[in-house]
Write a protein that holds these residues in place. Structure first.
Motif, PDB file in Angstrom:
ATOM      1  N   THR A 112       0.838  -1.203   0.000  1.00  0.00           N
ATOM      2  CA  THR A 112       0.000   0.000   0.000  1.00  0.00           C
ATOM      3  C   THR A 112       0.872   1.251   0.000  1.00  0.00           C
ATOM      4  O   THR A 112       0.606   2.204  -0.742  1.00  0.00           O
ATOM      5  CB  THR A 112      -0.972   0.003   1.200  1.00  0.00           C
ATOM      6  N   SER A 115       2.262   1.703  -3.553  1.00  0.00           N
ATOM      7  CA  SER A 115       1.360   2.245  -4.580  1.00  0.00           C
ATOM      8  C   SER A 115       0.953   3.673  -4.231  1.00  0.00           C
ATOM      9  O   SER A 115       0.746   4.497  -5.126  1.00  0.00           O
ATOM     10  CB  SER A 115       0.150   1.332  -4.779  1.00  0.00           C
ATOM     11  N   GLU A 116       0.867   4.002  -2.951  1.00  0.00           N
ATOM     12  CA  GLU A 116       0.513   5.384  -2.593  1.00  0.00           C
ATOM     13  C   GLU A 116       1.656   6.356  -2.913  1.00  0.00           C
ATOM     14  O   GLU A 116       1.414   7.495  -3.300  1.00  0.00           O
ATOM     15  CB  GLU A 116       0.120   5.458  -1.108  1.00  0.00           C
ATOM     16  N   GLU A 153      -9.927  -3.293   1.572  1.00  0.00           N
ATOM     17  CA  GLU A 153      -8.817  -4.190   1.251  1.00  0.00           C
ATOM     18  C   GLU A 153      -7.459  -3.488   1.197  1.00  0.00           C
ATOM     19  O   GLU A 153      -6.426  -4.095   1.493  1.00  0.00           O
ATOM     20  CB  GLU A 153      -9.115  -4.812  -0.118  1.00  0.00           C
ATOM     21  N   ASP A 154      -7.469  -2.191   0.836  1.00  0.00           N
ATOM     22  CA  ASP A 154      -6.193  -1.469   0.746  1.00  0.00           C
ATOM     23  C   ASP A 154      -5.483  -1.411   2.098  1.00  0.00           C
ATOM     24  O   ASP A 154      -4.293  -1.123   2.157  1.00  0.00           O
ATOM     25  CB  ASP A 154      -6.421  -0.041   0.214  1.00  0.00           C
ATOM     26  N   GLN A 155      -6.221  -1.686   3.164  1.00  0.00           N
ATOM     27  CA  GLN A 155      -5.635  -1.598   4.496  1.00  0.00           C
ATOM     28  C   GLN A 155      -5.011  -2.911   4.973  1.00  0.00           C
ATOM     29  O   GLN A 155      -4.400  -2.959   6.036  1.00  0.00           O
ATOM     30  CB  GLN A 155      -6.706  -1.153   5.502  1.00  0.00           C
ATOM     31  N   ARG A 192     -12.955  -2.983  -2.380  1.00  0.00           N
ATOM     32  CA  ARG A 192     -12.191  -1.944  -3.061  1.00  0.00           C
ATOM     33  C   ARG A 192     -13.078  -1.412  -4.178  1.00  0.00           C
ATOM     34  O   ARG A 192     -12.934  -1.785  -5.343  1.00  0.00           O
ATOM     35  CB  ARG A 192     -10.887  -2.531  -3.618  1.00  0.00           C
ATOM     36  N   LYS A 201      -9.238   2.466  -7.472  1.00  0.00           N
ATOM     37  CA  LYS A 201     -10.134   2.514  -6.316  1.00  0.00           C
ATOM     38  C   LYS A 201     -10.699   3.917  -6.201  1.00  0.00           C
ATOM     39  O   LYS A 201     -10.013   4.895  -6.473  1.00  0.00           O
ATOM     40  CB  LYS A 201      -9.309   2.101  -5.099  1.00  0.00           C
ATOM     41  N   SER A 203     -11.219   7.144  -4.672  1.00  0.00           N
ATOM     42  CA  SER A 203     -10.355   7.754  -3.668  1.00  0.00           C
ATOM     43  C   SER A 203     -10.478   9.267  -3.723  1.00  0.00           C
ATOM     44  O   SER A 203     -10.485   9.852  -4.801  1.00  0.00           O
ATOM     45  CB  SER A 203      -8.912   7.318  -3.926  1.00  0.00           C
TER      46      SER A 203
END
Ligand code: ATP
Ligand code: MG
Length: 346
Positions: A112, A115-116, A153-155, A192, A201, A203
């Motif tokens: 994560t 990608s962030e 899911e990103d978490q 997601r 996603k 966001s």
């Protein structure tokens, strides 16, 4: 030992329907089920500053927006403790000690974070605070002795990172921290939710959202512009469901009674999908159905928000009370941690 929830959101914008299906809807259900002994909901302003250092005003203003969204969706401060992260200094102290239990390469491998960093074009100059936010998130979760973390899911990599920190701490210093578990939405489409562009996603930072407070005509405009199957040109063409955002949203939002009300020719979503795949069902009809479903879901939330907006001081008062209560709990955990580390000298 009790069952305790900790979860929250970054105040980087108003909350959107991805937050709703990914975490918020579940929180309200769990809150009302009475199954948990304590529920802590954190507005993560300090974490939001890790990638918005130049824009503190944005973070400050969105604390109120997120709090309004919470209450509009049915979070009840009588049942859940809602608080502001920066008001709990004990979290910084916990992070400080956890930093010694994590390596730089482990943080670099966190998918994560990876990608962030890419999404924010941080490759050349990552703020240290942003790079280490998984550690501060471990502090948030463990400070409240959370057993359960309901998130999207990103978490997942964040919770894994926390579990490693807890394991390491308890092994080195003795059992002071509680091992948390992630709670993902049961429905795959909710884990997601994609943006209306169908690409990534949904966001706040990407501008591909339908907000919970969105006005009806905006919702309709966004639904009608949504990404579907680019090869589904004529109504008679067979259409694809996979990667078709409109169907993903229907998976996430539509209930059996929506068919009775808005599309009585179909018994359920499977029938609608089968017709689309066979050919003969146009995008516009499906989008109109989704619009009806979303309008029905969001109308009561929007109306409650308008009521709540009439008394903003009451919202801040609620956050103050929640933060005071949360700090007491975090202080106790910090005391436990220092005792385990034997750094309680006096
Ligand atoms: P930002 O872009 O500032 O990171 P965000 O939209 O990703 O904002 P967060 O505050 O980071 O929102 O996430 C809050 C919670 O909502 C987390 O539990 C996260 O997993 C969940 N969530 C966020 N976006 C989605 C989504 N599109 N689908 C499902 N869950 C989501
Ligand atoms: Mg996020």
């Amino acid at each position: 030992m009790g069952k305790i929830i900790l979860t929250g959101d970054r105040p980087t914008g108003k909350l959107h329907v991805g937050h709703y299906v990914g975490s918020l809807r579940r929180r309200v259900e769990l809150q009302n089920s009475g199954e948990f002994d304590k529920i802590y909901i954190m507005i993560a302003d300090a974490q939001a500053l890790t990638d918005n250092a130049d824009n503190p005003e944005k973070v400050r203003q969105n604390i109120l927006e997120v709090a309004l969204d919470y209450l509009s969706c049915g979070l009840d401060p009588e049942k859940s403790t809602i608080f502001i992260q920066s008001q709990i200094p004990e979290l910084c102290e916990l992070s400080f000690y956890y930093m010694n239990l994590v390596t730089v390469s482990r943080l670099q491998r966190n998918p994560t974070v990876k990608s962030e960093i890419q999404m924010r074009n941080f490759e050349a100059s990552i703020p240290v605070g942003f790079f280490t936010y998984p550690i501060s998130q471990a502090a948030d979760i463990t400070a409240f002795k959370a057993t359960t973390v309901p998130v999207g899911e990103d978490q997942m990599p964040m919770i894994e990172q926390t579990q490693e920190i807890v394991h390491k701490f308890n092994t080195v210093y003795g059992e002071a921290l509680v091992q948390p578990k992630i709670m993902l939405p049961e429905n795959d489409s909710c884990r997601r939710l994609p943006g209306i562009d169908g690409k990534a996603k949904m966001s706040k930072s990407l501008g591909n959202c339908i907000y919970l407070s969105e006005e009806p005509d905006e919702i309709k405009k966004k639904v009608m512009s949504m990404y579907t199957d680019p090869d589904h040109i004529k109504i008679t063409d067979p259409g694809k469901i996979e990667g078709n955002t409109v169907f993903t949203y229907l998976d996430a939002f539509c209930q059996p009674e929506h068919f009775e009300r808005y599309l009585p020719d179909y018994a359920n979503l499977d029938e609608l999908k089968a017709h689309y795949q066979r050919g003969g069902l146009g995008d516009v009809k499906v989008k109109k159905f989704l619009n009806n479903v979303l309008q029905e879901t969001l109308e009561p939330i929007r109306n409650r928000r308008k009521e709540l907006e009439k008394d903003i001081p009451a919202i801040y008062e609620m956050l103050k009370k929640g933060s005071e209560e949360a700090e007491k709990v975090a202080a106790q955990t910090l005391a436990d941690v220092k005792a385990a580390m034997k750094i309680n000298y006096f």
